[in-house]
Structure formats: C-alpha cells, structure tokens
Design a protein around this motif. Structure first.
Motif, mmCIF file in Angstrom:
data_model
loop_
_atom_site.group_PDB
_atom_site.id
_atom_site.type_symbol
_atom_site.label_atom_id
_atom_site.label_comp_id
_atom_site.label_asym_id
_atom_site.label_seq_id
_atom_site.Cartn_x
_atom_site.Cartn_y
_atom_site.Cartn_z
ATOM 1 N N VAL A 91 -0.101 -22.456 33.957
ATOM 2 C CA VAL A 91 -1.231 -21.702 34.504
ATOM 3 C C VAL A 91 -1.225 -20.319 33.864
ATOM 4 C CG1 VAL A 91 -2.360 -20.795 36.555
ATOM 5 C CG2 VAL A 91 -1.098 -22.957 36.686
ATOM 6 N N LEU A 92 -2.347 -19.946 33.248
ATOM 7 C CA LEU A 92 -2.432 -18.660 32.577
ATOM 8 C C LEU A 92 -2.345 -17.501 33.571
ATOM 9 C CD1 LEU A 92 -5.267 -19.228 29.933
ATOM 10 C CD2 LEU A 92 -2.819 -19.003 29.501
ATOM 11 N N GLU A 93 -1.818 -16.382 33.088
ATOM 12 C CA GLU A 93 -1.818 -15.161 33.888
ATOM 13 C C GLU A 93 -3.259 -14.676 34.067
ATOM 14 O OE1 GLU A 93 0.726 -13.831 35.335
ATOM 15 O OE2 GLU A 93 2.208 -15.191 34.455
ATOM 16 N N PRO A 94 -3.573 -14.050 35.192
ATOM 17 C CA PRO A 94 -4.947 -13.573 35.429
ATOM 18 C C PRO A 94 -5.476 -12.663 34.323
ATOM 19 C CG PRO A 94 -3.666 -13.458 37.453
ATOM 20 C CD PRO A 94 -2.704 -13.826 36.377
ATOM 21 N N CYS A 95 -4.590 -11.867 33.714
ATOM 22 C CA CYS A 95 -5.032 -10.944 32.670
ATOM 23 C C CYS A 95 -5.405 -11.650 31.363
ATOM 24 C CB CYS A 95 -3.953 -9.901 32.395
ATOM 25 S SG CYS A 95 -2.381 -10.576 31.822
ATOM 26 N N GLN A 96 -5.103 -12.956 31.261
ATOM 27 C CA GLN A 96 -5.414 -13.708 30.047
ATOM 28 C C GLN A 96 -6.554 -14.707 30.238
ATOM 29 O OE1 GLN A 96 -1.562 -15.403 29.057
ATOM 30 N NE2 GLN A 96 -1.065 -13.665 27.728
ATOM 31 N N ARG A 97 -7.043 -14.820 31.450
ATOM 32 C CA ARG A 97 -8.081 -15.808 31.731
ATOM 33 C C ARG A 97 -9.369 -15.538 30.951
ATOM 34 N NH1 ARG A 97 -7.930 -18.648 36.600
ATOM 35 N NH2 ARG A 97 -9.946 -19.464 35.893
ATOM 36 N N HIS A 98 -9.652 -14.270 30.655
ATOM 37 C CA HIS A 98 -10.898 -13.946 29.956
ATOM 38 C C HIS A 98 -10.930 -14.505 28.532
ATOM 39 C CE1 HIS A 98 -8.183 -10.838 28.384
ATOM 40 N NE2 HIS A 98 -9.034 -10.705 27.373
ATOM 41 N N LEU A 99 -9.762 -14.815 27.977
ATOM 42 C CA LEU A 99 -9.704 -15.346 26.619
ATOM 43 C C LEU A 99 -10.216 -16.782 26.531
ATOM 44 C CD1 LEU A 99 -6.184 -14.012 25.526
ATOM 45 C CD2 LEU A 99 -8.422 -13.104 24.866
ATOM 46 N N VAL A 100 -10.225 -17.506 27.645
ATOM 47 C CA VAL A 100 -10.611 -18.921 27.621
ATOM 48 C C VAL A 100 -11.872 -19.211 28.430
ATOM 49 C CG1 VAL A 100 -8.214 -19.619 27.292
ATOM 50 C CG2 VAL A 100 -9.124 -19.458 29.605
#
Length: 436
Positions: A352-361
């Motif tokens: 599960v991606l970290e919240p700070c990286q969700r915008h990348l996907v």
C-alpha cells in the motif's frame, strides 16, 4: 642567291632549335610524370604498409571503443571491415569492453495512432538514475508495433507482417520470412497480432524466436492458438510447435512482460475471460508447461480479462505476478510469488503506497515496463503525457520514485495520441552476431 641560302639556313636552324626544345620539354614532362607516379606509388605503398602495420587485435580494440552509430557507418569502408564488424568474435569483444563502463540504458518505442513508430535510445545522466536523456534516434522506416522484446542486446519488433531482429549496438537487422498459419479464422472470429518472444538454447548455443498466433471470438470465446519457432541462423525457417495432448489454447497478455530463466521464457496468458496462467516455453525442448494463477478473492469479485492489470516480474529471484488492478484507485498492489513451481505453491504480499505518493498514480493509467537491475518495477503511463517520465517502484522498501526523460526530439511530440514501450538493457546483455 646568297640571301636565299641564308634564309633557308636560318629557318633550318630555327626548326631544329624548336624540335630540340620540344624534345626537351617532352623529356622534362616525362620526368615529372615519372616522378609524380613514383611518389603516388610510394604513397600507396606507404599507406598499405601503414595499414598492414596495424595489428588486427589493435584495430578491433580501437573500433570497440567507438559509439555504435559509427560502427554501422564503418561497415561501408570495405568488405573486410564489414566482415570484421559483423563477426562473432568482434561482437563478443565489444560486449566485454562495454561491460566495464555500462550504465543503465533504456530503449523507448513511440507509436502514434497512424502506426508510425520511433525507437529512441536513452542513458542515465545522474548517479541515482533519476533522469534519462535521449542520446540516439534509432528509428527504422517501416517499423511497426509498440511491443519490444529483447535478449542479449537483440530487439524484436514487427515490420509489416514480418518479425524483425535488430542489434542496436552493431546496426545489424534481420527481417524474418512470413508465417503461413494453419488455423483459419471462422465467421465472427478475430485474428490477433502475432506475439513474439526471444529465447536462448544454451546447449546448442542458439537464439530462437517464439511466435504465437491467435484466433478468438468476443470475450475470448472459441479461442485457438498455434505456435511457431525460428532459429536465428543462416538458412533458418519457421517450424510449427507440436503441443502435448494436455495443451490448452491461450492468449498472451497484450501488455504483458516476460521472464527468462536459462532456456525457459515465462509469460502470462488467458485461457478464458476469468482464468489466466503462467505459461512456460522451453526453447531447448520446445515444450509448454502451464501453472494456473491464483485468484485474489478478498473482495469476492473476479476481475475479467479486459480489466485485470497484472504482469510477470522477478522478485527476490522468483517468478512473481505483480497485480496492480487497484493501484490507481486504492494505491494498492499484490505480489503473488511462485515459491515452488513443481508443487505449485504460492505466497502473497500486499503493498500500500504512502499517502504522500498517491498523487503519482491517481492521474493516469499505468502499465508495467519491466524491472531495473536492482529489482525495481518500472511503471509508465499507458499514453504519453506532455512531459515524459516513468515511475520506479521499490518493492522491498515500498517506495515509489519519479524518473524524468529528457531530450525527446520535437518532431516526436506531435499532436497525436501516442503510446510507448520501454526496455531496460541489463548488465547481462551480450552483443551477439546475427547470421544472415
């Protein structure tokens, strides 16, 4: 009377003097001509002597240190140079030298909606590999398709209805003959694009090409498939693979990656809309084996073929299915690791991606484009954005990073929908010789 005699004598002396002068001039011109020819012959002998004085091993060492684009040009110098640069020994020496200073290298194939393709070479410009820059345009007229296959420095793509093998390091290109399939499309059936996989038979030291031809109706009903093998050697031809009795027709994933272990190539394929498997083909024995993939039924919803996003990768030295159907919506991916192929034992791991990286996907659909040398999964937008980039997913640390791609020629950034495929040439690349 005396005057006439004097005039005649004077004319005789003048003619004699002229003839003597002309003869002297001819002698002088002949001398200069002989001198010029002698000097020219000396220069020729000197050049040939100088060329002969360069040992062949030294000449090979010099040529191996030149950029690949110059090697293709130098093949036009002479038949001797063309044979030398195309020889197996030279290719193996070229690989050995370039291994010492090899950096991560990417090849990107761009395809627009009109089917026009471009092949670009890119190299890393930063120690942490966060930026790649286009260093060469390797586009070939007539190149089609945006699915690249590669092995040992060779690339495979379509040229019309034929397969083409290309060695970007030496500029060699080999277009294979057409395949005449035995299966015929029935009414309502579609014929899929032929899928190719490059493999290697280490026992016979042969590189081979596997081609799969499909026939199917809507939703993969009435699926038929047949397979052909081509040995990359002089006088090679397509040979149909005779499957075993338990063989089950399958359709390779349209955007699927593959893994090679020894002489075996592994890829994901559909048996029907809800059943997919790892298909293995041994280039040595030319036999197929199949392992049905596990189904993630945590949501009790089976994902159909047209919606599932999964790819085959190598994780911790094992064949693994990287399931990312919910990466965009939930930031979640699942790893299905094949622990024991004979016992068909699987293990699973959720990421599960970290919240700070969700915008990348969240803003685009992503497709898997292979793995890096240190095991990171390469993700790329399914359609080319205004700014080129890829994502590297470190599965061990569950970290996602963005990598920029710069230097794409302006004429490739036309106002058309484009797709692209990437291949990372790894440290095990061998530059091999193509026999024609």
């Amino acid at each position: 009377m005396d005057a006439k005699v004097d005039n005649s004598s004077t004319l005789f002396k003048l003619k004699k003097r002229r003839s003597t002068t002309s003869f002297c001039n001819l002698l002088i011109m002949g001398s200069f001509l002989r001198l010029a020819l002698t000097q020219q012959n000396r220069r020729k002998r000197r050049r040939s002597r100088d060329m002969s004085e360069i040992p062949l091993d030294l000449l090979i060492e010099i040529l191996c240190r030149l950029p690949a684009k110059y090697l293709a040009r130098f093949k036009c110098v002479s038949k001797q140079w063309s044979s030398l640069i195309s020889s197996r020994y030279f290719c193996e020496r070229l690989y050995t030298i370039r291994q010492r200073k090899r950096r991560p290298h990417l090849y990107m194939c761009l395809v627009d909606t009109d089917g026009q393709s471009a092949l670009l070479s890119m190299s890393s410009t930063s120690p942490d590999n966060t930026c790649f820059v286009v260093d060469q345009d390797l586009s070939i007229p007539g190149m089609g398709g945006h699915y690249l296959n590669d092995l040992h420095g060779l690339m495979c793509f379509s040229m019309g209805k034929r397969a083409c093998i290309y060695n970007p390091s030496t500029g060699q290109r080999l277009t294979l003959p057409k395949i005449k399939p035995h299966i015929i499309a029935e009414q309502g059936q579609n014929r899929s694009i032929n899928r190719y996989y490059i493999g290697y038979d280490p026992v016979n030291d042969q590189h081979k090409l596997l081609c799969t031809i499909l026939m199917y109706s809507d939703r993969l009903f009435n699926l038929k498939s047949e397979h052909w093998v081509f040995v990359l050697e002089a006088g090679g031809s397509w040979k149909k693979v005779v499957p075993h009795e338990n063989y089950r027709p399958h359709a390779p994933f349209a955007l699927g990656q593959y893994c090679i272990s020894g002489s075996v190539v592994n890829y994901l394929a559909w048996h029907d809309m809800y059943t997919y498997a790892i298909v293995s083909f041994d280039f040595r024995s030319e036999e197929f084996t199949t392992i049905i993939a596990p189904e993630d039924d945590r949501d009790y919803v089976f994902v159909p073929a047209l919606e599932r996003k999964a790819n085959l990768i190598e994780y911790d030295g094992k064949i693994t299915i990287f399931e990312h159907s919910y990466l965009k919506t939930r930031g979640m991916a699942v790893l299905w690791v094949l622990e024991d192929a004979e016992k068909k034992e699987w293990s699973t791991r959720s990421l599960v991606l970290e919240p700070c990286q969700r915008h990348l996907v969240e803003d685009t659909e992503l497709i898997v484009q292979g793995t890096t040398q240190d095991g990171k999964v390469i993700l790329a937008p399914s359609a080319v954005p205004s700014r080129f980039y890829i994502l590297c997913y470190d599965l061990q640390s569950n970290d996602l990073r963005k990598v920029d791609i710069k230097g794409v020629p302006p004429h490739h950034l036309i106002d058309k929908e484009r797709y692209f495929d990437l291949r990372l040439i790894d440290e095990n690349e061998r530059v091999i010789y193509l026999e024609t």
